[in-house]
Design a protein around this motif. Structure first.
Motif, PDB file in Angstrom:
ATOM      1  N   MET A 403       1.002  -1.251  -0.002  1.00 33.94           N
ATOM      2  CA  MET A 403       0.110   0.020  -0.112  1.00 33.94           C
ATOM      3  C   MET A 403       1.025   1.103   0.047  1.00 33.94           C
ATOM      4  SD  MET A 403      -3.120  -0.970   2.613  1.00 33.94           S
ATOM      5  CE  MET A 403      -2.247  -1.933   3.900  1.00 33.94           C
ATOM      6  N   ARG A 404       0.648   2.170  -0.764  1.00 38.22           N
ATOM      7  CA  ARG A 404       1.572   3.413  -0.989  1.00 38.22           C
ATOM      8  C   ARG A 404       0.975   4.508   0.091  1.00 38.22           C
ATOM      9  NH1 ARG A 404       0.639   2.282  -6.307  1.00 38.22           N
ATOM     10  NH2 ARG A 404       2.649   2.067  -7.655  1.00 38.22           N
ATOM     11  N   ARG A 405      -0.201   4.433   0.393  1.00 39.16           N
ATOM     12  CA  ARG A 405      -0.846   5.489   1.200  1.00 39.16           C
ATOM     13  C   ARG A 405      -1.795   4.749   2.175  1.00 39.16           C
ATOM     14  NH1 ARG A 405      -2.591  11.016  -1.977  1.00 39.16           N
ATOM     15  NH2 ARG A 405      -2.092  11.789   0.140  1.00 39.16           N
ATOM     16  N   ALA A 443       7.190  -2.703  -4.743  1.00 42.39           N
ATOM     17  CA  ALA A 443       6.854  -2.196  -3.670  1.00 42.39           C
ATOM     18  C   ALA A 443       7.250  -2.794  -2.195  1.00 42.39           C
ATOM     19  CB  ALA A 443       5.598  -1.525  -3.663  1.00 42.39           C
ATOM     20  N   THR A 444       7.302  -1.882  -1.217  1.00 45.18           N
ATOM     21  CA  THR A 444       7.574  -2.385   0.260  1.00 45.18           C
ATOM     22  C   THR A 444       6.209  -2.924   0.822  1.00 45.18           C
ATOM     23  OG1 THR A 444       9.566  -1.215   0.549  1.00 45.18           O
ATOM     24  CG2 THR A 444       8.646  -2.261   2.350  1.00 45.18           C
ATOM     25  N   ALA A 445       6.231  -4.163   1.356  1.00 46.78           N
ATOM     26  CA  ALA A 445       5.014  -4.740   2.120  1.00 46.78           C
ATOM     27  C   ALA A 445       4.917  -4.239   3.436  1.00 46.78           C
ATOM     28  CB  ALA A 445       4.957  -6.211   2.259  1.00 46.78           C
ATOM     29  N   THR A 446       3.749  -3.771   4.085  1.00 46.65           N
ATOM     30  CA  THR A 446       3.496  -3.120   5.403  1.00 46.65           C
ATOM     31  C   THR A 446       3.747  -4.417   6.320  1.00 46.65           C
ATOM     32  OG1 THR A 446       2.213  -1.641   4.286  1.00 46.65           O
ATOM     33  CG2 THR A 446       1.886  -1.729   6.840  1.00 46.65           C
ATOM     34  N   PRO A 779       6.598   4.260   8.819  1.00 43.15           N
ATOM     35  CA  PRO A 779       6.936   5.430   8.114  1.00 43.15           C
ATOM     36  C   PRO A 779       5.727   5.589   7.053  1.00 43.15           C
ATOM     37  CG  PRO A 779       8.261   3.640   7.626  1.00 43.15           C
ATOM     38  CD  PRO A 779       7.479   3.392   8.792  1.00 43.15           C
ATOM     39  N   LEU A 780       4.828   4.580   6.844  1.00 37.28           N
ATOM     40  CA  LEU A 780       3.731   4.834   5.834  1.00 37.28           C
ATOM     41  C   LEU A 780       2.580   4.895   6.611  1.00 37.28           C
ATOM     42  CD1 LEU A 780       4.346   1.900   3.374  1.00 37.28           C
ATOM     43  CD2 LEU A 780       4.710   4.173   3.032  1.00 37.28           C
ATOM     44  N   CYS A 781       2.289   4.168   7.590  1.00 34.70           N
ATOM     45  CA  CYS A 781       0.931   4.459   8.457  1.00 34.70           C
ATOM     46  C   CYS A 781       0.710   5.337   9.469  1.00 34.70           C
ATOM     47  CB  CYS A 781       0.538   2.886   8.920  1.00 34.70           C
ATOM     48  SG  CYS A 781       0.353   1.547   7.666  1.00 34.70           S
ATOM     49  N   GLN A 851       0.038  15.163  18.176  1.00 33.95           N
ATOM     50  CA  GLN A 851       0.437  16.467  18.212  1.00 33.95           C
ATOM     51  C   GLN A 851       1.828  16.257  17.863  1.00 33.95           C
ATOM     52  OE1 GLN A 851      -0.815  19.259  19.832  1.00 33.95           O
ATOM     53  NE2 GLN A 851      -2.772  18.200  19.636  1.00 33.95           N
ATOM     54  N   LEU A 852       2.701  15.573  17.876  1.00 32.23           N
ATOM     55  CA  LEU A 852       3.901  15.563  17.558  1.00 32.23           C
ATOM     56  C   LEU A 852       4.408  14.438  16.623  1.00 32.23           C
ATOM     57  CD1 LEU A 852       5.287  15.528  21.312  1.00 32.23           C
ATOM     58  CD2 LEU A 852       4.916  17.682  19.976  1.00 32.23           C
ATOM     59  N   PRO A 853       4.597  15.056  15.347  1.00 29.65           N
ATOM     60  CA  PRO A 853       4.897  14.029  14.464  1.00 29.65           C
ATOM     61  C   PRO A 853       6.347  13.602  14.226  1.00 29.65           C
ATOM     62  CG  PRO A 853       3.771  15.916  13.333  1.00 29.65           C
ATOM     63  CD  PRO A 853       3.757  16.258  14.770  1.00 29.65           C
ATOM     64  N   GLU A 854       7.058  14.396  15.037  1.00 27.69           N
ATOM     65  CA  GLU A 854       8.571  14.000  15.484  1.00 27.69           C
ATOM     66  C   GLU A 854       8.695  12.845  16.470  1.00 27.69           C
ATOM     67  OE1 GLU A 854       8.057  18.479  14.695  1.00 27.69           O
ATOM     68  OE2 GLU A 854       7.032  17.095  16.042  1.00 27.69           O
ATOM     69  N   LEU A 855       7.662  12.442  16.967  1.00 25.18           N
ATOM     70  CA  LEU A 855       7.786  11.429  17.974  1.00 25.18           C
ATOM     71  C   LEU A 855       8.004  10.257  17.376  1.00 25.18           C
ATOM     72  CD1 LEU A 855       7.845  11.048  21.147  1.00 25.18           C
ATOM     73  CD2 LEU A 855       5.454  10.622  21.068  1.00 25.18           C
ATOM     74  N   ALA A 856       9.169   9.867  17.322  1.00 26.16           N
ATOM     75  CA  ALA A 856       9.495   8.272  16.622  1.00 26.16           C
ATOM     76  C   ALA A 856       8.890   7.291  17.597  1.00 26.16           C
ATOM     77  CB  ALA A 856      10.957   8.395  16.279  1.00 26.16           C
TER      78      ALA A 856
END
Length: 894
Positions: A403-405, A443-446, A779-781, A851-856
């Motif tokens: 899935m791309r998106r 493509a890469t599988a999720t 990274p995708l979901c 709130q924080l997209p930077e939270l890995a």
């Protein structure tokens, strides 16, 4: 070629444009667009009949203090939307201009969506627009945007204020906006797919004279299926193929053929696609394999499709089928498919053939079947939208290797699943499977855990093999949904009844005791040797009519939500023959049949005779039947859930959370783990129930904290490079004297020397149930929240439930029930309070992630539940620099 900053997106009529940010190099294009506006359009835009200097307007649009987006058809700018950035507290004013010949096609709405996305990324929370009251078109664009809107009229001018919900928030305003965007995307996508899935004319390019050539087979199939429009063929060496007259070149075709089927060698595909685009062909079906494996060929093909605004299925696919009587298109080299209510979108041609064959055997057939192949353009997302609108599809089946998106897929699947079952077969779950999927689909599988969470939240029913998929699909088409998990098993073979009961236990179904009135009725029907509890054993001598009446009596029991009816044929006949009368009465609860010894795993009764309207699939094995029933229960539960977004938890401080992350990234642009002091502040900003925590650097400070707490304390060393403190010997527990604290501090100094940055001092938490609450960013979901059994043995136990963010309130509330240990946890006397506490913790962690997209990643381990309260003993968190991307922004695959 489409540049890296461009997005290709669809207009309302299905045509596509490129959307990108504008800069000084676009000055001439902006000037030309405004210069060509007719007088009336110019008046509506500038409130004056006098010509405004077009160069001056372009100066403003592409100025350094402006944010502007443009829509391009080819190299021509056909629309622009912009605002000038203002000081904090001042709402920027948005302006939109669209070329006259491009109006009423959705250009302005699409530009506004992209401008809103750019504004939200810049922290803008409000836009304003001054619009003439007579400018109905622009007012409608703003009103239909889905954004909260406030309008004040001053004479001939309406001042419109648009509130922009923050991209990291959830709530009704965000949902309304996303629903509006999704609705526009749906209409545009469906319009763009009509030339592909319901074409008015078709040409096959590469139809050879050789009987076994793929092109010739596809052409014959199209002709023999009685496609309702004109059919053409391109072959420079033949006057006709399969009875269809040929032209030698694409350029000799009539203009504006809807669909071209390409069966030419891989090296020729980009050039043939270019010829099709120049001739006005609107869609491509690329059967040819080998294109995606060559980066140059794949790039040229993608560029051609984008420049000419075509939609494409493939490359490397089996073809597509639409059995609508108004279309009757079988553009495939597989056997003809039977018409029916099932939509198929499958990356693997072999899987499509297997599914279509099974559906045909069950009398179901397909509405639309698309072999998406390498999915360079059209993918499962497009088919979900098509099925939402076609009026013929009563169930959707997907086989998606990648899935791309995924977040867009989830939203579209959830929308369709609310009215139609959506099913899929998991693939790429093993390491070998993931390698094969990546090789197959380029493509890469999720990863499975993330993908399963996505499916569960979107209402997609995921199974592990084709047999289970076909069985569940047949059951959902034939029988009503169960109202709950309570199952009665009725059999004329006691052993099979036991197997079914065991399978129910494995799959979360309850084999409940029958009520006394039901047992009394059954006792009057059956021999004294029969068992009338549950499972019901009718004995092998029961006649079909009696067996049917037993099923009716069991269905009438208010404690029963579904019945599994099992038969082994004897010399007296097959007891399931008595099931027809039961089904004719259209019971409100489902009946699942198991016919032991039947040749097929899933079958439809009377395949060679008249098929009654009321039926149920029969299974060869009780376990397969029970898995299908469990899937039906899962769907019923999902439909019955509240799908409201999770509320913002009380007592949170988004501004402080943002300050903490910004400070970390200012100190270390590459990101990293938060030090204990900042982790404590982040926990407080999220309102997490962290135990009192202090960071000290000397033994004297540690002793003073112990004295202040008045209880035994834990010491935890903050050591560079150490994340798992217990494993590294960086934890000392239960210290209850100045001496023990000094010894612990000295040991840390000794063990970690100059890597020791500080020591965390906490009062010892009361012993209790230990949970883990965490979040990781896929990274995708996007963010994935995890709840599980915690403590030092968490990896050994590995009992966890997962939920993707954004989530609904029900998603988060039910995570505790998703653990393997749920039955024990929910049987406790304090289960209700425990569930609320766990739900609150995961809701706050989900809020942090939004709130924080930077939270890995972040983790509380353990969250201790004791004496009616939850206490977070530790929060560790890692942040990374990230460029946030709007996951819902309309765009075609690139």
């Amino acid at each position: 070629m489409t540049g890296p900053a461009e997005r290709r997106a669809l207009l309302a009529d299905g045509a596509n444009v490129a959307i990108r940010r504008l800069d000084a190099t676009d000055h001439h294009a902006v000037e030309a667009l405004h210069r060509d506006l007719p007088r009336d359009d110019h008046y509506l835009r500038f409130f004056t009949a006098s010509r405004v200097g077009d160069g001056q307007v372009a100066d403003v649009v592409v100025a350094g203090d402006a944010t502007a987006v443009g829509a391009f058809r080819g190299d021509r700018l056909v629309g622009v939307a912009h605002y000038r950035r203002e000081p904090d507290g001042v709402a920027p004013e948005v302006a939109v201009a669209v070329a006259h010949h491009e109006q009423h096609r959705g250009v302005a709405s699409l530009l506004l969506e992209h401008l809103v996305s750019a504004a939200r990324a810049q922290g803008v929370d409000r836009l304003v627009a001054d619009v003439l009251a007579v400018n109905d078109d622009m007012l409608r664009v703003l009103r239909d945007s889905g954004l909260p809107m406030h309008t004040e009229r001053d004479g001939d001018v309406c001042r419109v204020e648009l509130d922009l919900p923050c991209s990291t928030e959830s709530g009704p305003d965000v949902e309304r906006y996303l629903d509006a965007v999704s609705e526009r995307a749906s209409r545009a996508d469906v319009a763009s797919l009509h030339p592909l899935l319901a074409p008015r004319s078709v040409v096959v390019i590469g139809a050879g004279r050789r009987a076994g050539s793929v092109g010739r087979l596809v052409l014959r199939r199209i002709v023999e299926s009685a496609f309702t429009g004109p059919v053409f063929a391109v072959n420079p060496h033949s006057a006709a193929v399969a009875g269809v007259p040929c032209v030698p070149r694409v350029a000799d075709l009539p203009r504006d053929v809807d669909l071209a089927v390409l069966c030419v060698p891989a090296a020729a595909v980009p050039e043939v696609a270019e010829q099709c685009g120049l001739r006005g062909v609107r869609a491509l079906l690329v059967i040819t394999a080998g294109v995606t494996d060559d980066a140059v060929l794949a790039g040229r093909l993608a560029d051609t499709v984008a420049r000419h605004g075509m939609r494409m299925v493939g490359p490397n696919c089996l073809g597509l089928v639409n059995t609508d009587p108004a279309v009757r298109l079988q553009a495939s080299f597989a056997a003809p498919l039977t018409a029916g209510p099932i939509g198929l979108a499958v990356q693997s041609g072999g899987v499509l053939i297997a599914l279509a064959t099974a559906l045909d055997r069950l009398g179901l057939g397909v509405s639309t079947a698309v072999s998406t192949g390498d999915s360079a353009d059209v993918n499962a997302d497009d088919l979900l939208l098509w099925w939402s609108a076609d009026g013929r599809t009563r169930a959707a089946v997907l086989y998606v290797e990648s899935m791309r998106r995924p977040r867009q897929f989830s939203r579209l699947a959830r929308r369709l699943a609310r009215r139609t079952p959506v099913l899929t077969v998991r693939s790429g779950s093993s390491d070998a499977g993931r390698r094969a999927a990546a090789s197959h689909s380029a493509a890469t599988a999720t990863p499975r855990v993330v993908r399963d969470a996505l499916f569960a939240q979107a209402g997609v029913l995921a199974v592990d093999d084709l047999t289970d998929l076909v069985g569940l699909l047949a059951l959902l088409q034939a029988q009503p949904l169960p109202t709950g998990p309570r199952v009665a098993v009725v059999s004329n073979a006691g052993g099979a009844g036991v197997l079914a009961a065991d399978a129910c236990a494995r799959h979360g179904l309850d084999v409940v005791p029958l009520g006394e009135p039901t047992r009394a009725v059954l006792g009057g029907m059956l021999p004294h040797t029969a068992a009338v509890t549950n499972p019901v054993d009718t004995t092998a001598t029961v006649a079909p009519g009696t067996f049917g009446r037993v099923i009716e009596a069991v269905l009438a029991d208010p404690a029963v939500d579904a019945v599994v009816a099992i038969s082994a044929g004897t010399a007296l006949g097959d007891p399931l023959d008595g099931l027809g009368a039961v089904l004719d009465g259209r019971p409100a609860r489902p009946v699942v049949a198991v016919r032991l010894g039947q040749a097929e795993a899933v079958a439809r009764p009377h395949p060679d005779g008249p098929r009654p309207a009321a039926w149920t699939p029969s299974f060869a094995d009780p376990s397969t039947a029970v898995r299908a029933l469990a899937g039906a229960v899962q769907r019923a539960r999902w439909l019955g859930r509240r799908h409201a977004p999770a509320p913002v938890p009380s007592g949170v401080d988004p501004g402080r959370a943002r300050e903490i992350v910004d400070a970390v990234l200012a100190d270390n642009p590459d990101g990293g783990w938060l030090d204990p002091a900042r982790a404590v502040e982040l926990a407080r900003a999220a309102g997490l129930p962290l135990v009192p925590t202090a960071v000290v650097h000397t033994s004297e400070e540690a002793v003073r904290r112990w004295e202040a707490y008045g209880t035994p304390v834990a010491l935890k060393a903050d050591v560079a490079g150490v994340v798992h403190k217990s494993r590294a010997g960086a934890v000392r527990l239960g210290l209850d004297s100045p001496r023990s604290i000094r010894v612990g501090m000295a040991r840390f100094q000794e063990d970690f020397t100059d890597r020791l940055r500080g020591v965390v001092v906490q009062p010892m938490a009361a012993p209790g149930l230990e949970l883990l609450v965490g979040v990781t960013s896929d990274p995708l979901c996007g963010p994935l929240v995890t709840l599980g059994l915690g403590g030092t043995t968490t990896d050994l136990v590995d009992d966890r439930a997962h939920c993707l963010v954004p989530a609904t309130a029900a998603d988060l509330d039910e995570m505790l029930g998703g653990l393997h240990a749920a039955s024990g946890l929910l049987d406790r006397g304090d289960a209700a309070e425990l569930r609320r506490a766990a739900g609150d913790a995961v809701t706050r962690m989900a809020w942090l992630a939004e709130q924080l997209p930077e939270l890995a990643e972040a983790e509380i381990n353990p969250l201790v539940w004791a004496a009616g309260a939850a206490h977070a003993v530790d929060l560790r968190a890692r942040v990374v620099a990230t460029a946030p991307e709007d996951p819902y922004l309309r765009a075609l695959p690139t």
